[in-house]
Design a protein around this motif. Sequence first.
Motif, PDB file in Angstrom:
ATOM      1  N   UNK A 118       0.842  -1.197   0.000  1.00 57.32           N
ATOM      2  CA  UNK A 118       0.000   0.000   0.000  1.00 57.32           C
ATOM      3  C   UNK A 118       0.871   1.238   0.000  1.00 57.32           C
ATOM      4  N   UNK A 119       0.534   2.158  -0.892  1.00 54.01           N
ATOM      5  CA  UNK A 119       1.236   3.435  -0.982  1.00 54.01           C
ATOM      6  C   UNK A 119       0.222   4.555  -0.773  1.00 54.01           C
ATOM      7  N   UNK A 120       0.674   5.644  -0.201  1.00 56.53           N
ATOM      8  CA  UNK A 120      -0.172   6.825  -0.015  1.00 56.53           C
ATOM      9  C   UNK A 120       0.582   8.036  -0.560  1.00 56.53           C
ATOM     10  N   UNK A 121      -0.024   8.686  -1.555  1.00 60.85           N
ATOM     11  CA  UNK A 121       0.555   9.876  -2.170  1.00 60.85           C
ATOM     12  C   UNK A 121      -0.377  11.055  -1.927  1.00 60.85           C
ATOM     13  N   UNK A 122       0.179  12.184  -1.535  1.00 63.57           N
ATOM     14  CA  UNK A 122      -0.589  13.408  -1.370  1.00 63.57           C
ATOM     15  C   UNK A 122      -0.273  14.320  -2.549  1.00 63.57           C
ATOM     16  N   UNK A 123      -1.306  14.617  -3.347  1.00 66.72           N
ATOM     17  CA  UNK A 123      -1.142  15.463  -4.526  1.00 66.72           C
ATOM     18  C   UNK A 123      -1.962  16.737  -4.333  1.00 66.72           C
ATOM     19  N   UNK A 124      -1.634  17.739  -5.103  1.00 70.52           N
ATOM     20  CA  UNK A 124      -2.316  19.031  -4.965  1.00 70.52           C
ATOM     21  C   UNK A 124      -3.745  18.938  -5.483  1.00 70.52           C
ATOM     22  N   UNK A 125      -4.560  19.932  -5.099  1.00 71.32           N
ATOM     23  CA  UNK A 125      -5.960  19.957  -5.523  1.00 71.32           C
ATOM     24  C   UNK A 125      -6.108  20.280  -7.012  1.00 71.32           C
ATOM     25  N   UNK A 126      -5.045  20.757  -7.639  1.00 73.72           N
ATOM     26  CA  UNK A 126      -5.095  21.025  -9.080  1.00 73.72           C
ATOM     27  C   UNK A 126      -4.908  19.761  -9.908  1.00 73.72           C
ATOM     28  N   UNK A 127      -4.585  18.630  -9.265  1.00 73.44           N
ATOM     29  CA  UNK A 127      -4.312  17.385  -9.974  1.00 73.44           C
ATOM     30  C   UNK A 127      -5.605  16.787 -10.536  1.00 73.44           C
ATOM     31  N   UNK A 128      -5.540  16.298 -11.791  1.00 71.31           N
ATOM     32  CA  UNK A 128      -6.645  15.557 -12.391  1.00 71.31           C
ATOM     33  C   UNK A 128      -6.600  14.119 -11.857  1.00 71.31           C
ATOM     34  N   UNK A 129      -7.545  13.755 -11.002  1.00 69.81           N
ATOM     35  CA  UNK A 129      -7.535  12.454 -10.330  1.00 69.81           C
ATOM     36  C   UNK A 129      -7.592  11.317 -11.345  1.00 69.81           C
ATOM     37  N   UNK A 130      -8.377  11.499 -12.399  1.00 66.68           N
ATOM     38  CA  UNK A 130      -8.520  10.448 -13.401  1.00 66.68           C
ATOM     39  C   UNK A 130      -7.185  10.180 -14.101  1.00 66.68           C
ATOM     40  N   UNK A 131      -6.478  11.247 -14.456  1.00 68.83           N
ATOM     41  CA  UNK A 131      -5.174  11.095 -15.118  1.00 68.83           C
ATOM     42  C   UNK A 131      -4.171  10.423 -14.178  1.00 68.83           C
ATOM     43  N   UNK A 132      -4.163  10.846 -12.924  1.00 67.89           N
ATOM     44  CA  UNK A 132      -3.236  10.256 -11.958  1.00 67.89           C
ATOM     45  C   UNK A 132      -3.556   8.776 -11.733  1.00 67.89           C
ATOM     46  N   UNK A 133      -4.847   8.431 -11.644  1.00 68.06           N
ATOM     47  CA  UNK A 133      -5.227   7.033 -11.440  1.00 68.06           C
ATOM     48  C   UNK A 133      -4.801   6.158 -12.614  1.00 68.06           C
ATOM     49  N   UNK A 134      -5.033   6.632 -13.834  1.00 71.37           N
ATOM     50  CA  UNK A 134      -4.650   5.864 -15.019  1.00 71.37           C
ATOM     51  C   UNK A 134      -3.140   5.696 -15.110  1.00 71.37           C
ATOM     52  N   UNK A 135      -2.396   6.700 -14.715  1.00 70.36           N
ATOM     53  CA  UNK A 135      -0.929   6.619 -14.756  1.00 70.36           C
ATOM     54  C   UNK A 135      -0.420   5.579 -13.758  1.00 70.36           C
ATOM     55  N   UNK A 136      -1.005   5.581 -12.569  1.00 69.83           N
ATOM     56  CA  UNK A 136      -0.579   4.604 -11.552  1.00 69.83           C
ATOM     57  C   UNK A 136      -0.963   3.193 -11.973  1.00 69.83           C
ATOM     58  N   UNK A 137      -2.174   3.023 -12.489  1.00 71.81           N
ATOM     59  CA  UNK A 137      -2.609   1.691 -12.920  1.00 71.81           C
ATOM     60  C   UNK A 137      -1.762   1.167 -14.077  1.00 71.81           C
ATOM     61  N   UNK A 138      -1.263   2.071 -14.921  1.00 75.37           N
ATOM     62  CA  UNK A 138      -0.393   1.621 -16.013  1.00 75.37           C
ATOM     63  C   UNK A 138       0.892   1.004 -15.476  1.00 75.37           C
ATOM     64  N   UNK A 139       1.415   1.572 -14.385  1.00 76.12           N
ATOM     65  CA  UNK A 139       2.612   0.998 -13.762  1.00 76.12           C
ATOM     66  C   UNK A 139       2.300  -0.371 -13.172  1.00 76.12           C
ATOM     67  N   UNK A 140       1.175  -0.480 -12.490  1.00 73.97           N
ATOM     68  CA  UNK A 140       0.815  -1.745 -11.853  1.00 73.97           C
ATOM     69  C   UNK A 140       0.521  -2.830 -12.880  1.00 73.97           C
ATOM     70  N   UNK A 141      -0.120  -2.446 -13.993  1.00 74.95           N
ATOM     71  CA  UNK A 141      -0.507  -3.444 -15.006  1.00 74.95           C
ATOM     72  C   UNK A 141       0.679  -3.949 -15.813  1.00 74.95           C
ATOM     73  N   UNK A 142       1.715  -3.136 -15.940  1.00 71.08           N
ATOM     74  CA  UNK A 142       2.870  -3.559 -16.738  1.00 71.08           C
ATOM     75  C   UNK A 142       3.874  -4.389 -15.942  1.00 71.08           C
ATOM     76  N   UNK A 143       3.749  -4.392 -14.630  1.00 74.11           N
ATOM     77  CA  UNK A 143       4.658  -5.175 -13.788  1.00 74.11           C
ATOM     78  C   UNK A 143       4.074  -6.585 -13.634  1.00 74.11           C
TER      79      UNK A 143
END
Length: 283
Positions: A180-205
């Motif tokens: 489990x990882x916990x990242x704190x990002x700013x309120x200007x962050x697009x949650x959908x873009x961040x979620x897809x980017x993280x899932x791409x890392x998990x899916x390729x491993x």
Amino acid sequence: MNFANLESSLEKLFDVILLRIPSIAVGFFILIVGRYIIKFVLKFIDKRFVKKDVDISIRSFIKSLLKFAMYALLILTVANTMGIETTSFIAALSAFGLAVGMALQGSLSNFAGGVLILVFRPFDVGDYISSANGSSGSVERIDLLYTTIDDDGIRVFSPNGTLANSVIKNYTKITARRMQFTFVVSYDTNIKVAREAILSVLNTDERILDAPKKEVIVGDLKESGISLVVRAWANREVFWATKNQVSEEIKNVLDGKNVIFPSNIVKVIDETPGDEEKDKAVS
């Protein structure tokens, strides 16, 4: 006169023996039958220990203890059946046992804990464990009183009494673990873009398991930013290597998406008065 007294005493003894013959016969019968019962019980217990794969040291100790207790009970039963007074002997034995128990209270607690650990096997030699009493590391040896643990090169001797009565986490008995990882990002962050980017890392491993399902969820809405919680599973053998590498890759991919990680900036304001103000204050 002395011969007469001796003859009278012998007659009384003979009469007593005649009266006790039935009880003596019953006593010998109980002794013979009791020996066969004790052998049968010990053999049965030994088979159960072998079937449950109980440690050989605890197996022999418990058998010796049970053998002594059963033979002591058998002898007292036979003596009582034959009419021999055993009350004073039992009282003395009880007092001795109480004194020994009070003197060895801590050791007996550790011994009982060692018996429980060796019988129920919450962990084995070589397992990595952690417990509520502060012991953690790889188990090197399990003795009747202490368990030896290798805590990152430090040899720890944990008393079995406290270890058996605490919550034990065994990391070796499981097949997969959750990271489990916990990242704190700013309120200007697009949650959908961040979620897809993280899932791409998990899916390729390939070391990340497909089940249970990978998750990227919003945790808390903090004052400093949005908390993103990432959960994924990996096999126990590659857990730490996967966790360390994935956390770095997630940070890099979020940097590539221009995701801002807020940080606390501490600004120190020097309110020390100038030289002129110091001179005025002095004058």
